[in-house]
Scaffold this active site. Structure first.
Site, short mmCIF file in Angstrom:
data_model
loop_
_atom_site.label_atom_id
_atom_site.label_comp_id
_atom_site.label_asym_id
_atom_site.label_seq_id
_atom_site.Cartn_x
_atom_site.Cartn_y
_atom_site.Cartn_z
N ASP A 1 -17.83 -8.33 -10.66
CA ASP A 1 -18.33 -8.25 -9.72
C ASP A 1 -17.45 -6.77 -9.98
O ASP A 1 -17.93 -5.62 -8.64
CB ASP A 1 -17.34 -8.60 -8.69
CG ASP A 1 -18.06 -8.02 -6.57
OD1 ASP A 1 -19.07 -8.12 -7.22
OD2 ASP A 1 -16.60 -8.22 -6.33
N GLU B 1 0.58 -1.33 0.02
CA GLU B 1 0.02 -0.44 0.27
C GLU B 1 0.99 1.15 -0.14
O GLU B 1 2.06 0.97 0.19
CB GLU B 1 -1.20 0.17 1.39
CG GLU B 1 -2.21 -0.86 1.15
CD GLU B 1 -2.84 -1.20 0.15
OE1 GLU B 1 -3.56 -0.30 -0.57
OE2 GLU B 1 -3.44 -2.30 -0.01
#
Length: 279
Positions: free
Chosen positions: A221, A196
């Site tokens: 999705d 991250e």
């Protein structure tokens, strides 16, 4: 478990390095121009003599140094670009060991040429060994269908699939888009170590990702995720640049270069050719 999604952040770090060297190069060019401009004062008739000659020589030396530094930055920039490209190719090959044959993907083994709707069991192993163009062709119909149903530009869908999964070779549980499993997710999951980006730069965490039965489920999705009001600006975008910028602003990914990476992929592979279809 090996991290099958670590590569994306490394590519982005190379992109960051390229951006930094470009920025330094630009700043040096500005300094260079200011120094050259200031030399006019030294050569003016009101300021002559030995002192002016020494000052002029010093200025010329400084300008020469700056040009050398700028040239070296250009070499460094090219180095980062080449390393990034080579790393991507090497990682894509190595990823086959991690995700292509690990037995944790979907249960299907249908032909790679099948498009969305022709099978509900296509797994990442179906696309892991395809060429880049074949990978694009294998998911473009699903991306177009997502546009028709949810108004997510095909170019954005395809570019995100490429970037997040390393061309289908680093998809966690058939998850082409790196979608994490939040508290409202009731399906299967996989927890892996990933990267991250925060105020202190890149760091690693253990994150839980959605695990799909097929890559087609993943494409569907992804589009449904972007129907969340958080991504209204993404669906409202009428061109790929705006869509890429908005998906970053809306917090899809933490990388500061995310939008630029998507735009580069779209332009390099002409992915926006499917953005003007009728819905």
């Amino acid at each position: 478990m090996p991290n099958s999604n670590y590569s994306v952040s490394n590519y982005e770090m190379f992109d960051d390095a390229i951006s930094v060297t470009n920025s330094l190069n630009g700043k040096l060019s500005n300094v260079n121009e200011k120094i050259i401009s200031s030399m006019n004062y030294i050569s003016d008739d009101t300021f002559k003599g030995p002192a002016a000659d020494v000052a002029m020589e010093n200025y010329n030396n400084i300008v020469g140094y700056l040009k050398n530094i700028a040239g070296n930055l250009g070499v460094i920039n090219n180095y980062f670009a080449n390393v990034s490209s080579n790393y991507r190719e090497a990682d894509n090959s190595a990823s086959n060991v991690i995700t292509g044959n690990d037995g944790k993907s979907g249960s299907g083994s249908v032909g790679a040429s099948l498009s969305l709707g022709s099978s509900s069991t296509r797994s990442v192993s179906t696309v892991a060994n395809l060429s880049q163009q074949e990978f694009i062709d294998s998911i473009k119909d699903g991306a177009i269908e997502s546009y028709k149903k949810y108004h997510v530009l095909p170019s954005l869908t395809i570019a995100q699939a490429i970037l997040e999964s390393g061309w289908g070779k680093s998809a966690i549980g058939n998850n082409l888009f790196g979608i994490k499993a939040g508290s409202n997710w009731t399906g299967k999951t996989q927890t892996v170590r990933t990267s991250e980006y925060g105020s202190g730069g890149y760091y690693h965490i253990n994150a839980t990702f959605r695990d799909y039965d097929s890559i087609d489920d993943s494409i569907e999705d992804h589009a449904k995720l972007l129907t969340n009001s958080r991504y209204d600006s993404v669906r409202a975008a009428t061109n790929y640049k705006t869509a890429c910028q908005e998906v970053q602003k809306d917090g899809y990914a933490t990388s500061p270069t995310y939008a630029n990476s998507l735009i580069k992929l779209i332009e390099q592979y002409n992915l926006d050719q499917w953005d003007n279809i009728s819905v």
